[in-house]
Design an enzyme around this catalytic site. Structure first.
Site, mmCIF file in Angstrom:
data_model
loop_
_atom_site.group_PDB
_atom_site.id
_atom_site.type_symbol
_atom_site.label_atom_id
_atom_site.label_comp_id
_atom_site.label_asym_id
_atom_site.label_seq_id
_atom_site.Cartn_x
_atom_site.Cartn_y
_atom_site.Cartn_z
ATOM 1 C CG ASP A 1 32.171 33.956 38.089
ATOM 2 O OD1 ASP A 1 31.648 34.731 37.245
ATOM 3 O OD2 ASP A 1 33.402 33.921 38.293
ATOM 4 C CD GLU B 1 26.789 40.442 41.450
ATOM 5 O OE1 GLU B 1 27.565 39.607 40.962
ATOM 6 O OE2 GLU B 1 27.088 41.199 42.395
ATOM 7 C CB THR C 1 34.899 39.173 44.503
ATOM 8 O OG1 THR C 1 33.872 39.118 45.498
ATOM 9 C CG2 THR C 1 34.532 40.194 43.458
ATOM 10 C CG ASP C 2 39.588 35.499 43.765
ATOM 11 O OD1 ASP C 2 40.141 36.067 42.818
ATOM 12 O OD2 ASP C 2 39.067 34.374 43.695
ATOM 13 C CG ASP D 1 31.136 38.786 34.594
ATOM 14 O OD1 ASP D 1 31.773 38.629 35.667
ATOM 15 O OD2 ASP D 1 30.785 37.842 33.861
ATOM 16 C CG ASP E 1 24.951 37.686 51.255
ATOM 17 O OD1 ASP E 1 25.379 38.117 52.338
ATOM 18 O OD2 ASP E 1 25.515 36.753 50.629
ATOM 19 C CD GLN F 1 31.642 44.662 44.303
ATOM 20 O OE1 GLN F 1 32.541 43.855 44.578
ATOM 21 N NE2 GLN F 1 30.449 44.257 43.870
ATOM 22 C CG HIS G 1 33.058 33.678 31.690
ATOM 23 N ND1 HIS G 1 33.550 34.904 31.279
ATOM 24 C CD2 HIS G 1 32.653 33.860 32.971
ATOM 25 C CE1 HIS G 1 33.413 35.777 32.246
ATOM 26 N NE2 HIS G 1 32.874 35.190 33.286
HETATM 27 N N1 SAM Z 1 35.561 36.079 37.394
HETATM 28 C C1 SAM Z 1 35.760 36.825 38.627
HETATM 29 C C2 SAM Z 1 36.824 36.155 39.463
HETATM 30 O O1 SAM Z 1 37.350 35.125 39.040
HETATM 31 O O2 SAM Z 1 37.154 36.705 40.539
HETATM 32 C C3 SAM Z 1 34.442 37.006 39.333
HETATM 33 C C4 SAM Z 1 33.538 37.888 38.523
HETATM 34 S S1 SAM Z 1 32.020 38.386 39.159
HETATM 35 C C5 SAM Z 1 32.059 40.067 38.683
HETATM 36 C C6 SAM Z 1 32.191 38.414 40.916
HETATM 37 C C7 SAM Z 1 30.893 38.877 41.553
HETATM 38 O O3 SAM Z 1 30.711 38.300 42.853
HETATM 39 C C8 SAM Z 1 30.797 40.403 41.792
HETATM 40 O O4 SAM Z 1 29.870 40.956 40.897
HETATM 41 C C9 SAM Z 1 30.369 40.548 43.246
HETATM 42 O O5 SAM Z 1 29.443 41.585 43.454
HETATM 43 C C10 SAM Z 1 29.789 39.162 43.516
HETATM 44 N N2 SAM Z 1 29.697 38.795 44.933
HETATM 45 C C11 SAM Z 1 30.660 38.902 45.878
HETATM 46 N N3 SAM Z 1 30.180 38.498 47.078
HETATM 47 C C12 SAM Z 1 28.878 38.108 46.876
HETATM 48 C C13 SAM Z 1 27.847 37.599 47.717
HETATM 49 N N4 SAM Z 1 28.067 37.406 49.041
HETATM 50 N N5 SAM Z 1 26.647 37.296 47.172
HETATM 51 C C14 SAM Z 1 26.424 37.493 45.834
HETATM 52 N N6 SAM Z 1 27.348 37.999 44.975
HETATM 53 C C15 SAM Z 1 28.573 38.298 45.505
#
Ligand code: SAM
Length: 277
Positions: free
Chosen positions: A158, A108, A160-161, A88, A140, A33, A64
């Protein structure tokens, strides 16, 4: 002096928010990303992933604390936790506050998010990445949970959406029955799974879809909310368990020892108040 403005979606192009920017602190494209960190006039520092807001210094503590402490304080003595995403470090910081927590696995996918957050938003993790109880897996989360051997008292999703009108989100597989069945298998008998569920006011489909999926996999489910101005006002959360309950009763004695910034009797009650819009 404001340099420019940052516009980001609250709900695709149906609703966006614009914030004045003082400085574009970091821009980095990883294999997963695009990571941007801005200094803004109103929100302080802001973490964006593919131009979707993740957190701001102004209100990340509310997000959080609500995501982690509301289920965690509903349990007697949680020992092991699993964090999905959360690069984060904000969830880690909240978990680290609990002396009963002995082991945390955080999965992560993108090392870049951890590195950028540690450099530009150190207050979010507040040293939690260096806590010996924390174990960071840069991979993953889907296969990790599928092959999990440990049982967790708390699983915090937690990630990404997934975004309306956008396919192929990095976290797409983390919002599926399949993934939640794997979470069920990795959850201890008295454990709780909790996930962020996007903005329940402007993106109600997110909370509804997750509640439906949770209901197909877990005997007990529920939801609550918090006031998160940068998410368009609110963030929804969904929880699920094999029998454990997330308490709507404010745990005054336990909470008094935690010096929360956002959670108190009023915001805890609000979390479980049905909103009529
Ligand atoms: N608080 C935020 C929200 O409400 O959308 C989320 C924050 S956190 C930075 C989201 C994390 O999910 C990102 O660092 C992203 O790289 C991770 N992520 C997304 N898909 C993932 C996966 N398949 N496995 C592990 N981490 C993943």
């Amino acid at each position: 002096m404001s340099l420019s403005h940052l516009t980001f979606p609250i709900r695709s192009d149906k609703l966006t928010m614009t914030a004045s920017v003082r400085e574009h602190l970091s821009h980095r494209v990883t294999e997963f990303q695009t990571i941007d960190i801005y200094e803004t006039d109103v929100y302080g520092r802001v973490l964006m992933l593919d131009n979707h807001i993740q957190l701001t210094e102004l209100d990340e503590h509310a997000y959080h604390e609500s995501l982690v402490q509301i289920p965690l304080l509903s349990m007697k003595a949680p020992k092991a936790a699993l964090v999905i995403g959360g690069g984060d470090g904000g969830v880690l910081r909240e978990l680290a506050k609990h002396p009963t927590i002995e082991h945390v696995d955080m999965v992560e996918i993108d090392a870049g998010v951890v590195e950028e957050s540690r450099q530009w938003l150190p207050g979010v993790s507040d040293g939690a990445f260096d806590d010996p109880r924390m174990h960071l897996h840069l991979e993953d989360a889907f296969p990790f949970v599928e092959n999990a051997t440990r049982k967790y008292d708390l699983i915090v999703a937690d990630s990404t959406d997934t975004y309306e009108e956008e396919d192929g989100a990095l976290s797409e597989m983390l919002f599926t029955d399949e993934f939640y069945k794997d979470c069920f298998n990795a959850l201890a008998e008295g454990g709780i799974l909790v996930t962020q569920a996007d903005n329940l006011l402007f993106c109600p489909y997110s909370l509804e879809n997750i509640e439906e999926m949770f209901g197909r996999v877990f005997p007990k489910t529920g939801s609550y909310q918090a006031i998160i101005p940068s998410f368009g006002g609110f963030s929804g959360y969904c929880w699920a368990s094999k029998g454990a309950e997330v308490s709507s009763e404010y745990p005054e004695e336990k909470a008094a020892k935690m010096n929360f910034r956002y959670l108190n009797q009023a915001t805890w009650n609000f979390a479980f108040t049905k909103l009529a819009f």
